[in-house]
Design a protein around this motif. Sequence first.
Motif, PDB file in Angstrom:
ATOM      1  N   GLY A 195      46.411  46.230  45.809  1.00 16.08           N
ATOM      2  CA  GLY A 195      46.751  47.039  44.637  1.00 16.08           C
ATOM      3  C   GLY A 195      47.424  46.227  43.555  1.00 16.08           C
ATOM      4  O   GLY A 195      47.154  46.415  42.359  1.00 16.08           O
ATOM      5  N   LYS A 196      48.309  45.323  43.947  1.00 19.87           N
ATOM      6  CA  LYS A 196      48.981  44.450  42.983  1.00 19.87           C
ATOM      7  C   LYS A 196      47.970  43.579  42.246  1.00 19.87           C
ATOM      8  O   LYS A 196      48.034  43.408  41.021  1.00 19.87           O
ATOM      9  N   GLY A 197      47.015  43.033  43.003  1.00 16.76           N
ATOM     10  CA  GLY A 197      45.987  42.202  42.378  1.00 16.76           C
ATOM     11  C   GLY A 197      45.138  42.969  41.387  1.00 16.76           C
ATOM     12  O   GLY A 197      44.872  42.493  40.271  1.00 16.76           O
ATOM     13  N   TYR A 198      44.734  44.192  41.765  1.00 17.25           N
ATOM     14  CA  TYR A 198      43.913  44.989  40.864  1.00 17.25           C
ATOM     15  C   TYR A 198      44.712  45.480  39.659  1.00 17.25           C
ATOM     16  O   TYR A 198      44.146  45.702  38.576  1.00 17.25           O
ATOM     17  N   ASN A 274      34.621  38.205  36.780  1.00 18.91           N
ATOM     18  CA  ASN A 274      33.981  37.531  37.917  1.00 18.91           C
ATOM     19  C   ASN A 274      34.671  36.213  38.272  1.00 18.91           C
ATOM     20  O   ASN A 274      34.663  35.788  39.432  1.00 18.91           O
ATOM     21  N   PHE A 275      35.257  35.578  37.257  1.00 16.07           N
ATOM     22  CA  PHE A 275      35.967  34.319  37.502  1.00 16.07           C
ATOM     23  C   PHE A 275      37.355  34.567  38.091  1.00 16.07           C
ATOM     24  O   PHE A 275      37.793  33.860  39.005  1.00 16.07           O
ATOM     25  N   ALA A 276      38.053  35.592  37.572  1.00 16.43           N
ATOM     26  CA  ALA A 276      39.454  35.812  37.949  1.00 16.43           C
ATOM     27  C   ALA A 276      39.615  36.611  39.231  1.00 16.43           C
ATOM     28  O   ALA A 276      40.569  36.387  39.990  1.00 16.43           O
ATOM     29  N   GLU A 277      38.698  37.568  39.494  1.00 17.09           N
ATOM     30  CA  GLU A 277      38.887  38.482  40.626  1.00 17.09           C
ATOM     31  C   GLU A 277      39.011  37.770  41.963  1.00 17.09           C
ATOM     32  O   GLU A 277      39.935  38.067  42.737  1.00 17.09           O
TER      33      GLU A 277
END
Length: 332
Positions: A195-198, A274-277
């Motif tokens: 959740g923190k990442g999203y 797409n690069f960061a996820e």
Amino acid sequence: MFIVCRFLLKYLTPFVIGGAIAWLVQKPAKFISGKTRIKRKLAAAGLALAVFLLAAGLCVFAVIKISSGISNFAGEVSGYAEEISAFFEKIKKSTESFFSDMPEELSVLADSFFKKASDTMISAVTGFVSDSAAYIAGRMPGILLSCIVSAVAACYIAADFPSLIRFARGVIGPRVYGNIRKVKEIFVTSVFKLGKGYAILMLMTFAELLAGFYLLGIKHALLLAALTAMIDILPVLGTGTVLVPWAAVLFILGDIGTAGGIIVLYAVITVIRNFAEPRIIGGQMGINPLFTLLAMFIGIKLFGVAGIFLLPVALIVTVKYYKDEMESETEK
């Protein structure tokens, strides 16, 4: 769990929020108590109240901004209604040659279809604004009461957290308590980090959308960027759900420049995403997207909008729990 989520969650939400805040402040409260003469109970209650007031202040600021954007949008609904009518009139004219070669009954049916489609979209736009305003106004007393209950619950739970944990452990027994702790650890290490990442990805997408909308001269850029970023964070959906149809409509209406700008913005957001996820989210949870979609669909049918998030999270925790159990059995 089904009974709690389906029937009791709306009544327990203030206490769930209060409990989450109380849990978050336990370590800081213990640190403050160790470094000062302030009692742990007082430090925990004070921190819980401070966290709640900060969160409430941010929510109020967001509501004010969103309400201001909706109010401005409502003032321009008549202009949008004219644009919608012009859009369907343009489609009608472009298809007149096609329907002219058909029987008169089909031509009349086509005219009726375009008129009904236009009226439906206009009523949907105007109805959404008025219904949203009425819904928010009707829910304000309940929201205010829930906030007060959450604040009080957070202070009480934070102050008596260790004794409440001991009481719960004595009631449910050591075995069930151990399983609950294991689920909590899975939730914190897996779902919370996810959740923190999203959340970071959503903020990135919001900043990109806001900058792009301002450069394109789109009105209500802040409101539209916030709504699109929230849609983007939902599983399976993305910014393309909003930007691609929007660009298509603008292209049909003849606004080629803005339509092209939105498509370029969508391409930039997609490349950056797409690069960061992979770098922000890290390892995937090992859940097939089909099962995530299935969990979302069942969740919204059972629990409403909250089910979009509740059931996928429950699926992740359950799969991770049984994977850990099977690994433990293998090691034995």
